[in-house]
Design an enzyme around this catalytic site. Structure first.
Site, PDB file in Angstrom:
ATOM      1  N   SER A   1       0.510  -1.539  -0.085  1.00 52.83           N
ATOM      2  CA  SER A   1       0.188   0.397   0.408  1.00 52.83           C
ATOM      3  C   SER A   1       0.815   1.401   0.123  1.00 52.83           C
ATOM      4  CB  SER A   1      -1.098   0.241   1.073  1.00 52.83           C
ATOM      5  OG  SER A   1      -1.412   1.533   1.312  1.00 52.83           O
ATOM      6  N   SER A   2       0.108   2.819  -0.870  1.00 48.78           N
ATOM      7  CA  SER A   2       1.433   3.681  -0.749  1.00 48.78           C
ATOM      8  C   SER A   2       1.525   3.832   0.346  1.00 48.78           C
ATOM      9  CB  SER A   2       1.472   4.763  -1.226  1.00 48.78           C
ATOM     10  OG  SER A   2      -0.850   5.031  -1.178  1.00 48.78           O
ATOM     11  N   CYS A   3       1.369   3.591   1.669  1.00 50.93           N
ATOM     12  CA  CYS A   3       1.112   4.333   3.232  1.00 50.93           C
ATOM     13  C   CYS A   3       1.647   3.617   3.992  1.00 50.93           C
ATOM     14  CB  CYS A   3      -0.171   4.329   3.942  1.00 50.93           C
ATOM     15  SG  CYS A   3      -0.998   2.478   4.650  1.00 50.93           S
TER      16      CYS A   3
ATOM     17  N   TYR B   1      -0.817  -0.602   9.964  1.00 46.81           N
ATOM     18  CA  TYR B   1      -1.063  -1.752   8.880  1.00 46.81           C
ATOM     19  C   TYR B   1       0.622  -1.087   8.011  1.00 46.81           C
ATOM     20  CZ  TYR B   1      -2.813  -2.035   3.994  1.00 46.81           C
ATOM     21  OH  TYR B   1      -3.432  -2.289   3.035  1.00 46.81           O
TER      22      TYR B   1
ATOM     23  N   LYS C   1       2.566  -4.043   6.141  1.00 44.90           N
ATOM     24  CA  LYS C   1       2.542  -3.977   4.823  1.00 44.90           C
ATOM     25  C   LYS C   1       4.032  -4.476   4.829  1.00 44.90           C
ATOM     26  CE  LYS C   1      -1.347  -5.666   3.317  1.00 44.90           C
ATOM     27  NZ  LYS C   1      -1.504  -5.755   2.257  1.00 44.90           N
TER      28      LYS C   1
ATOM     29  N   HIS D   1     -12.987   3.510   2.562  1.00 44.93           N
ATOM     30  CA  HIS D   1     -11.692   4.563   2.102  1.00 44.93           C
ATOM     31  C   HIS D   1     -13.045   5.891   2.321  1.00 44.93           C
ATOM     32  CE1 HIS D   1      -9.524   0.929   2.309  1.00 44.93           C
ATOM     33  NE2 HIS D   1      -8.607   1.830   2.905  1.00 44.93           N
TER      34      HIS D   1
HETATM   35  O1  GFB Z   1      -9.593   7.108   1.848  1.00 42.95           O
HETATM   36  P1  GFB Z   1      -9.103   7.384   3.628  1.00 42.95           P
HETATM   37  O2  GFB Z   1      -9.942   7.092   4.526  1.00 42.95           O
HETATM   38  O3  GFB Z   1      -7.577   7.361   3.727  1.00 42.95           O
HETATM   39  O4  GFB Z   1      -9.132   9.033   3.541  1.00 42.95           O
HETATM   40  P2  GFB Z   1      -6.056   7.778   3.426  1.00 42.95           P
HETATM   41  C1  GFB Z   1      -8.772   9.430   2.275  1.00 42.95           C
HETATM   42  C2  GFB Z   1      -8.954  10.715   2.397  1.00 42.95           C
HETATM   43  O5  GFB Z   1     -10.317  11.467   2.411  1.00 42.95           O
HETATM   44  C3  GFB Z   1      -8.653  11.337   3.999  1.00 42.95           C
HETATM   45  C4  GFB Z   1     -10.648  12.411   3.402  1.00 42.95           C
HETATM   46  O6  GFB Z   1      -8.215  12.596   4.395  1.00 42.95           O
HETATM   47  C5  GFB Z   1     -10.250  11.873   5.321  1.00 42.95           C
HETATM   48  O7  GFB Z   1     -10.236  12.352   6.189  1.00 42.95           O
HETATM   49  N1  GFB Z   1     -12.616  11.807   3.828  1.00 42.95           N
HETATM   50  C6  GFB Z   1     -13.137  13.345   3.720  1.00 42.95           C
HETATM   51  C7  GFB Z   1     -12.692  10.976   4.412  1.00 42.95           C
HETATM   52  N2  GFB Z   1     -14.601  12.305   4.368  1.00 42.95           N
HETATM   53  C8  GFB Z   1     -14.146  10.962   4.541  1.00 42.95           C
HETATM   54  C9  GFB Z   1     -15.339   9.720   4.534  1.00 42.95           C
HETATM   55  O8  GFB Z   1     -16.226   9.885   4.810  1.00 42.95           O
HETATM   56  N3  GFB Z   1     -14.482   8.569   4.989  1.00 42.95           N
HETATM   57  C10 GFB Z   1     -13.122   8.022   5.130  1.00 42.95           C
HETATM   58  N4  GFB Z   1     -12.796   7.609   4.947  1.00 42.95           N
HETATM   59  N5  GFB Z   1     -12.016   9.783   4.596  1.00 42.95           N
HETATM   60  C11 GFB Z   1      -6.198   5.196   4.267  1.00 42.95           C
HETATM   61  C12 GFB Z   1      -5.121   4.411   4.815  1.00 42.95           C
HETATM   62  O9  GFB Z   1      -5.299   5.992   4.284  1.00 42.95           O
HETATM   63  O10 GFB Z   1      -5.933   4.345   2.549  1.00 42.95           O
HETATM   64  C13 GFB Z   1      -4.544   3.023   4.853  1.00 42.95           C
HETATM   65  O11 GFB Z   1      -5.453   4.484   6.215  1.00 42.95           O
HETATM   66  C14 GFB Z   1      -4.269   2.425   3.092  1.00 42.95           C
HETATM   67  O12 GFB Z   1      -3.894   2.640   5.597  1.00 42.95           O
HETATM   68  C15 GFB Z   1      -5.366   3.368   2.902  1.00 42.95           C
HETATM   69  O13 GFB Z   1      -3.181   2.515   2.545  1.00 42.95           O
HETATM   70  C16 GFB Z   1      -5.225   3.424   0.550  1.00 42.95           C
HETATM   71  O14 GFB Z   1      -5.871   7.327   1.597  1.00 42.95           O
HETATM   72  O15 GFB Z   1      -5.584   8.481   4.556  1.00 42.95           O
END
Ligand code: GFB
Length: 316
Positions: free
Chosen positions: A113-115, A142, A146, A185
């Site tokens: 994952s890119s994280c 996580y 990875k 996500h």
């Molecule tokens: O997709 P997301 O949860 O993953 O959030 P990450 C991406 C961005 O969208 C963050 C915003 O800045 C969130 O604050 N966001 C806005 C939201 N509204 C929402 C919402 O309703 N739900 C969610 N989930 N986000 C993950 C990692 O990070 O990326 C994992 O935690 C994994 O480890 C994945 O690598 C690909 O990009 O922040």
């Protein structure tokens, strides 16, 4: 590119995690190849269990393994289910990679994952920035699991000469995503929330955080296509990033979602929710050199993802 492509034809290909968004896209993509696709239900073989995993590998004898089994989720899931994320992802990587080695698997593809890259690494994120700085705290467990998988792949390659490779996908979306309002996500979360706001005639809809973080989004069928391409044409110890090479702010992305689902109300931000890493854009030059690039635009991919959401099975 590897001089002689890896021959997939007629091989037994095990897709670990075939019910997930990535695993099911891999199964769809492999259906176009002349291969014998192997999958297991969790009720038959729990890949978290080492003995069960070993027994299944001994019996089924896969020749190729695509490791897409993972405990995944969005920023809130990563940040709160921290023990589950590190334990399950470490265990899945250790069991599947080691069983593949013991049972003479010819080629294994590990999906990271890119994280895994440091929170403040130079952007776009190059493969060689791994382990050069502190990780983003919300997904550190996580990411550590990875990174352990990536290092296993490197170690088995260097000690045993195994043809195991690691790919680092950017944020993925598409059919088979998880639409849980808290644990999903951002793509699935916003498709659902904006759709429900439209249906309810709600005047506004909330997006987490400040809207300023930048993210790159890749349609999952493109990811599956890249995986099969690299399985054939890449054999090396270094990771390969898989993305589009383009990113947008969450605020811009929210407008794409509103347009996709035809929601015309106001978009508001909830800064009490975490933003996560400020930017996560992959450098895809190695991928381009290996002869692959993404085909599905964000607009097109979002139309397909929205259709998949409307057609999803109840309860998902
Ligand atoms: O997709 P997301 O949860 O993953 O959030 P990450 C991406 C961005 O969208 C963050 C915003 O800045 C969130 O604050 N966001 C806005 C939201 N509204 C929402 C919402 O309703 N739900 C969610 N989930 N986000 C993950 C990692 O990070 O990326 C994992 O935690 C994994 O480890 C994945 O690598 C690909 O990009 O922040």
């Amino acid at each position: 590119m590897a001089a002689v492509p890896f021959e997939l034809k007629g091989k037994k290909v095990f897709v670990a995690g075939h019910r997930g968004m990535v695993g099911s896209a891999l199964v769809r993509r492999l259906a176009r190849e002349d291969v014998d696709i192997l999958t297991v239900q969790r009720s038959e073989v729990d890949l978290l269990n080492q003995a069960e995993t070993n027994r299944w590998f001994e019996k089924a004898r896969p020749q190729v393994v695509l490791h897409a089994a993972a405990k995944v989720g969005g920023i809130h899931a990563n940040n709160t289910l921290r023990a589950e994320f590190i334990y399950e992802n470490l265990q899945l990587a250790a069991n599947v990679i080691h069983a593949a080695h013991v049972n003479g698997v010819e080629k294994l593809l590990f999906l990271g994952s890119s994280c895994i890259y440091p929170k403040l690494a130079p952007q776009p994120l190059r493969e060689d920035s791994l382990l050069t700085g502190e990780l983003e705290p919300t997904n550190e467990p996580y990411a550590i699991a990875k990174i352990a998988g990536v290092k296993m792949v490197e170690a088995y390659r260097s000690q045993y000469g195994s043809d195991f490779i690691s790919l680092m996908p950017t944020n993925l979306y598409g059919p088979g995503d998880n639409y849980h309002p808290e644990y999903s996500h951002v793509v699935a979360a916003l498709i659902r929330r904006f759709h429900e706001a439209k249906e309810a005639g709600a005047p506004s809809v909330a997006v987490w955080g400040t809207g300023t973080p930048r993210r790159e989004f890749l349609y999952v069928d493109d990811m599956a296509d890249a995986s099969i391409h690299l399985l054939r044409h890449y054999s090396g110890g270094t990771l390969v990033n898989v993305g589009t090479g383009e990113d947008i702010t969450i605020a811009e992305f929210a407008r794409v979602v509103a347009k996709t689902v035809s929601y015309t109300g106001e978009i508001v931000y909830d800064p009490s929710r975490p933003d996560g890493t400020p930017r996560k854009l992959l450098d895809v030059s190695r991928l381009a050199e290996l002869g692959w690039k993404a085909r599905t635009s964000l607009e097109e991919g979002m139309k397909l993802a929205y259709r998949a959401f409307l057609e999803r099975k109840p309860g998902t």
